[in-house]
Design an enzyme around this catalytic site. Structure first.
Site, PDB file in Angstrom:
ATOM      1  N   GLY A 197    -128.428 -24.122 -19.205  1.00  0.00           N
ATOM      2  CA  GLY A 197    -127.310 -24.786 -18.551  1.00  0.00           C
ATOM      3  C   GLY A 197    -126.127 -25.024 -19.456  1.00  0.00           C
ATOM      4  O   GLY A 197    -125.092 -25.536 -19.045  1.00  0.00           O
ATOM      5  N   GLN A 198    -126.256 -24.630 -20.720  1.00  0.00           N
ATOM      6  CA  GLN A 198    -125.164 -24.901 -21.651  1.00  0.00           C
ATOM      7  C   GLN A 198    -123.923 -24.102 -21.286  1.00  0.00           C
ATOM      8  O   GLN A 198    -124.024 -22.968 -20.828  1.00  0.00           O
ATOM      9  CB  GLN A 198    -125.605 -24.547 -23.071  1.00  0.00           C
ATOM     10  CG  GLN A 198    -126.594 -25.544 -23.625  1.00  0.00           C
ATOM     11  CD  GLN A 198    -127.147 -25.099 -24.960  1.00  0.00           C
ATOM     12  OE1 GLN A 198    -126.405 -24.649 -25.805  1.00  0.00           O
ATOM     13  NE2 GLN A 198    -128.445 -25.219 -25.101  1.00  0.00           N
ATOM     14  N   GLY A 199    -122.798 -24.745 -21.522  1.00  0.00           N
ATOM     15  CA  GLY A 199    -121.515 -24.205 -21.069  1.00  0.00           C
ATOM     16  C   GLY A 199    -121.326 -22.736 -21.345  1.00  0.00           C
ATOM     17  O   GLY A 199    -120.974 -21.952 -20.463  1.00  0.00           O
TER      18      GLY A 199
END
Lengths: 189, 879
Positions: A72-74
């Protein structure tokens, strides 16, 4: 494909398979949810931020799930789209205690919905309003209002439920809905 | 049997390869199957194999295509099939360099790496390390440390080797894994131990002291793995080389003892490695070899072909430097000539050629001719080189050897092989005047039927140079003129030049040469026609000076320099015509005549090329400095930098001198070997000698640790043309700032300091450029008596003529002509011819008649020049 398996398919005994895509912002609890669904002895104790994705397989009732648990990291969010094509269902995990980034989550959702591989298909989307145990968390209804789910998803079945991934609370309810929806869709085909 | 035969046939047709005619686009199209679900492992494995095949065949896959295929491949992680999964690992490694966003598989690989399936763990580690860059390394560090000490050997080895690859780009992180690697060295598994030792070395390889400690520690500690032993022997070898080079430590060090002990190890590979190391040490003496050679001798009669090959190959190398040491093995070597493996037989025979005596040559040559056409070109070249060195060793045997060379020249063979033969013949001709006629005759015969343009032109050039000076030059003319009729344009052009040289050199052949050249005036090729017209006109003038300048001596300017000068001239058109004198002269490559040319060392030609273009590089560098823009053309740069400090001091400075027509620029290349200091504003202060005037210093702004910097000093030469030499005392001046050794961040405050350097000398040689005059006699006559100076000297310190010749060449800085730098053996007198150009473009020629007497060498030096001052300067060069 062998004769027996084809026979089993016709008779409807064959175990049905479904690919799930698990997305959501970082630190919302995606990997923990998937971990919780595995049998007790196969769970990993510590969950580290996912880099890229991991694949997990687990069974729920009569359906065999293959879950692509995305990071889910940018900087990895733009890689989600590579996996849109073949998924039969999407699980979108929200951190219900993080009011500030709800808007970001909405943004990511809208972008995913606009993608051509998602837009044209009628695939079920399950929302988990995770971390319900935290005091500042919002209810599932409040979450769906903030996310404007009614407005943005018109042609797909969707469902939202509160969950606590650490204990497994609420997960069962969500997957019940997902399994039923997927099954009825498979039968319709 | 039938099947077997069919298989063989298929192989020949190329039909045995199932991927024979696959296409990139269709395979990439097929790769979309990976996206389907459920996955069909067998089908996907087949497609993935095709993708891997394509990549390994060198097919270029674009980034977009590769990324698409890569992401499709990542979906295969959902399949549990072990074959497919391992192919996926391979795919990740191959595509990690061409696809984008490969880090997407990081978590999946980390899961496999720490998972339960042992056969996935090793490959997963290798794949993970290939997609991990420095920024991501921290996140996998913990897992890597665990994997290095894992109890599964394959996992541990994979982690160690991957760390080794990672240490190339992220040294700092892998350094922290030393403890784990130490633990792995004590593993029972031979591969793990070897890999762990390799990693430990790579972590420390920039720190010589630490490597020494490592080697000392493990050479006492008994290791289990023979591979680890081999690595240790190699490390010892490298360290010994450095020790010998820097500190002149002889071989009685504990490290040498360790290598010698390895000669008694139980594993053959270790024994060989040790023997190989001893043999290759730069200054091994006969005593040390005595321990290694018997081991190799034993291997020569081993049943294993690999051991025999390794031993003979090493002995072959030993034979180049210490033929005497190998003589003991002659019996074994003779047995190996009949070895069924042709490579072993060839090496055996070439070794024998090196160790053999004059009497055994005839027998050996017979044996060689019998199998010459059974071996590959590569080995034929080795044989040819051995024969070449044999010829310089036993000059009296040249008829046998020359005959052999000419017979192999007639055989079939590739370009490299023919070139080796021709080069050998040319070298023999140049070294041995007696072999000249026979050699030239063989070469003439060869060009009659030569398909290699390069070789034909080379031989024609040689004929043009050497042919006219033989007793009967006329017999070469026919061979040469035949080329005009039969060959392609490049060869015809070379022929025309060769003919012109005959005409210019031999009066009696001049009319016939002109007739032959006139026939070329209507050639179809421009170049041939132009050359012919030019030469016919020049020859018809009947003037000696014209002939020598335009036919015999050729162009002497540097080609790169000429190109630059012409380019400059066309960019800024002026009324004045282009002056060739303004172009820097070609630096004649300095070859040490004493140096024995070893066969197999192809390095010789390469260094010549570098030497020729180095001055052009300097010229470019200097012209880019604004202070030096208007000094005129660079006349000469000194060939080798002069060390102004000891090699192991705090600051290392070396000096290169650049001579211009009125100035000298001293270039000081400095480096700082203290990692806790940064030097700023570095200059070299020079105390000038009489008449010299220091004009300017170009400082080096900053000199951090281990980064070389350059500062220049500009000096005006004295007006008096005879005052050209002098000594300058130099001091390095700078501002010191202390800095943190790790970050290199300097303090704000510094203090001035200086460091005394050794003196720099300017000698006559710095004002003279070497120039080759192919025909010294003609040039000598041409310059004439006008500015001749003559003097006699007694060189009492010189004991031999060779020594005197070498020293004179060094002092004068001029080019020896007519091979007069080689003193024939056993003569008591010799004449040395030197040619050069003095600063300002004046030709200078020197004839030194040397005679050996009881009190040293007596020299009569005659100098001729186009300028009286130049003659005077040159005559005083030796004093």
């Amino acid at each position: 494909m062998g004769f027996l398996s084809r026979l089993a398919e016709i008779m409807g005994f064959k175990k049905k398979e479904a690919n799930l895509l698990v997305i959501g912002l970082d630190n919302s609890g995606k990997t923990t949810i998937i971990d919780q669904l595995k049998p007790e002895d196969k769970r990993s104790r510590d969950v580290a931020p996912t880099v890229g994705f991991t694949v997990d397989r687990f069974k729920n009732n009569s359906l065999q799930f293959t879950a692509f648990d995305m990071s889910g990291q940018g900087r990895y969010r733009n890689l989600w789209e590579h996996y849109f094509k073949n998924c039969d269902g999407i699980i979108f995990v929200l951190d219900s205690s993080d009011k500030l980034r709800m808007a970001v989550a909405k943004d990511e959702l809208d972008q995913a919905l606009k993608h051509e591989d998602i837009m044209k298909r009628r695939i079920p989307i399950l929302f988990f309003a995770n971390k319900m145990d935290l005091r500042e968390s919002m209810t599932s209804v409040r979450c769906s209002m903030v996310m404007e789910l009614e407005k943005s998803i018109r042609d797909k079945p969707w469902h939202i439920c509160s969950s606590n991934a650490k204990t497994g609370e609420g997960l069962h309810e969500g997957f019940e809905w997902l399994t039923d929806t997927l099954k009825s869709m498979l039968n319709d085909k | 049997m039938h099947m077997l035969r069919r298989d063989k046939k298929e192989e020949e047709d190329g039909g045995g390869n199932p991927f024979h005619n696959i296409e990139k686009s269709s395979v990439l199209q097929e790769a979309r199957t990976f996206n389907e679900s459920p996955i069909n492992p067998r089908k996907c494995a087949h497609i993935l194999t095709k993708v891997l095949y394509l990549i390994n065949q060198g097919e270029q896959i674009g980034t977009t295509e590769a990324t698409e295929a890569f992401f499709a491949m990542t979906k295969l992680f959902q399949a549990k099939d072990p074959i497919l999964r391992r192919l996926v690992y391979l795919g990740i490694k191959e595509m990690s360099k061409i696809a984008q966003d490969v880090i997407i598989v990081t978590s999946s690989l980390m899961k496999d790496m720490t998972g339960r399936e042992d056969q996935f763990r090793g490959p997963a580690i290798r794949a993970l390390c290939s997609i991990t860059d420095t920024t991501m390394l921290q996140s996998i560090e913990r897992y890597m440390k665990q994997a290095i000490v894992d109890k599964v050997n394959a996992v541990s080895s994979a982690a160690l080797v991957s760390s080794l690859h990672l240490s190339k780009c992220s040294q700092d992180v892998t350094k922290r894994w030393v403890n784990e690697a130490q633990e792995a060295v004590s593993s029972d598994n031979i591969m793990v131990q070897y890999h762990a030792l390799g990693l430990l070395y790579h972590i420390r390889k920039y720190d010589r002291l630490a490597v020494t400690k490592l080697v000392t520690k493990f050479s006492k500690h008994s290791l289990k793995s023979p591979y680890a032993y081999c690595l240790l022997v190699r490390l010892c070898y490298c360290l010994l080389e450095i020790l010998c080079f820097v500190y002149f430590i002889r071989t009685d060090s504990p490290m040498f003892d360790f290598i010698e002990n390895c000669l008694r190890h139980k594993s053959e590979i270790v024994i060989y490695e040790a023997a190989h190391a001893i043999v290759n040490l730069k200054n091994t003496s006969a005593k040390e070899l005595a321990s290694a050679v018997p081991v190799l001798q034993l291997f020569c009669s081993s049943a294993k072909p690999t051991l025999r090959f390794a031993a003979i190959r090493t002995l072959n190398k030993v034979a180049m430097k210490h033929p005497a040491a190998v003589t003991a093995c002659n019996l074994e070597l003779e047995n190996l000539i009949t070895d069924s493996n042709r490579s072993i037989a060839t090496l055996a025979i070439t070794t024998l050629l090196k160790t053999g005596s004059e009497s055994s040559i005839d027998r050996l040559m017979k044996q060689i001719s019998s199998f010459m056409n059974e071996i590959s070109d590569e080995f034929k070249i080795v044989v040819i080189q051995a024969i070449q060195s044999l010829c310089s060793k036993f000059p009296r045997k040249h008829p046998v050897l020359m005959n052999f060379l000419s017979s192999v020249l007639r055989d079939e063979g590739g370009f490299e092989y023919k070139k080796a033969i021709v080069d050998s013949i040319i070298t023999i001709i140049e070294d041995n005047p007696e072999a000249k006629e026979a050699g030239l005759a063989h070469l003439c015969e060869f060009i009659e039927d030569c398909e290699h343009t390069v070789l034909a032109t080379k031989i024609l050039h040689l004929l043009g140079r050497e042919g006219p000076r033989t007793p009967t030059p006329s017999k070469y003319i026919r061979f040469i003129y035949n080329r005009v009729i039969l060959e392609n344009a490049a060869v015809r052009a070379a022929t025309v030049t060769a003919l012109a040289k005959f005409g210019a050199h031999c009066e009696e052949l001049l009319p016939s040469c002109i007739v032959l050249l006139e026939r070329c005036l209507l050639d179809t090729d421009d170049e041939v026609r132009d050359r012919a017209t030019f030469y016919v006109q020049t020859l018809k003038q009947q003037q000696k000076s014209l002939k020598s300048t335009y036919i015999l001596n050729g162009l002497q300017v540097s080609v790169v320099g000429l190109e630059r000068a012409l380019h400059h001239y066309t960019m800024e058109p002026t009324e004045t015509p282009f002056d060739v004198k303004s172009v820097p002269l070609e630096t004649a490559p300095i070859t040490d005549s004493k140096q024995v040319r070893e066969p197999g060392e192809a390095g010789g030609q390469k260094t010549e090329k570098v030497a020729a273009s180095r001055q052009d590089i300097y010229a470019e560098q200097l012209s880019s400095i604004p202070e030096f823009a208007n000094l005129g053309n660079l006349f000469k740069s000194s060939s080798l930098p002069v060390q102004l400090t000891e090699s192991e001091t705090e600051y290392v400075v070396q000096c290169v001198k650049h001579t211009f027509s009125h100035y000298i620029v001293f270039q000081f290349d400095c480096s700082n070997t203290l990692n806790d200091q940064v030097l700023e504003n570095v200059t070299v202060h020079m105390e000038p000698a009489d008449g010299f005037q220091v004009l300017k210093c170009v400082p080096c702004a900053s000199l951090p640790y281990n980064k070389p910097g350059t500062t220049y000093t500009l000096v005006h030469l004295p007006e008096d043309p005879t005052l050209v030499t002098g000594t300058f005392s130099c001091t390095l001046k700078f501002i010191v700032k202390d800095c943190d050794p790790n970050t290199g961040e300097p303090d704000d405050e510094g203090y001035e300091d200086e460091y005394v350097l050794e003196d720099v000398e300017v000698s006559v040689a710095d004002h003279v450029q070497r120039v080759m005059k192919p025909n010294f006699g003609v040039s000598w006559e041409e310059v004439g008596l006008e500015n001749e100076l003559e003097d006699t000297y007694a060189l009492s310190t010189m004991k031999t003529l060779e020594e005197a010749v070498q020293n004179i060449i060094k002092f004068m800085g001029m080019q020896p002509c007519e091979r007069s730098d080689k003193v024939p053996e056993g003569k008591s007198s010799h004449t040395l011819y030197l040619a050069g150009v003095y600063r300002g473009g004046h030709d200078g020629l020197v004839r030194a008649k040397l005679a050996l007497s009881d009190a040293g060498v007596t020299m009569q030096l005659t100098v001729r020049s186009t300028d009286p001052d130049v003659s005077e300067v040159m005559a005083t060069a030796i004093g």
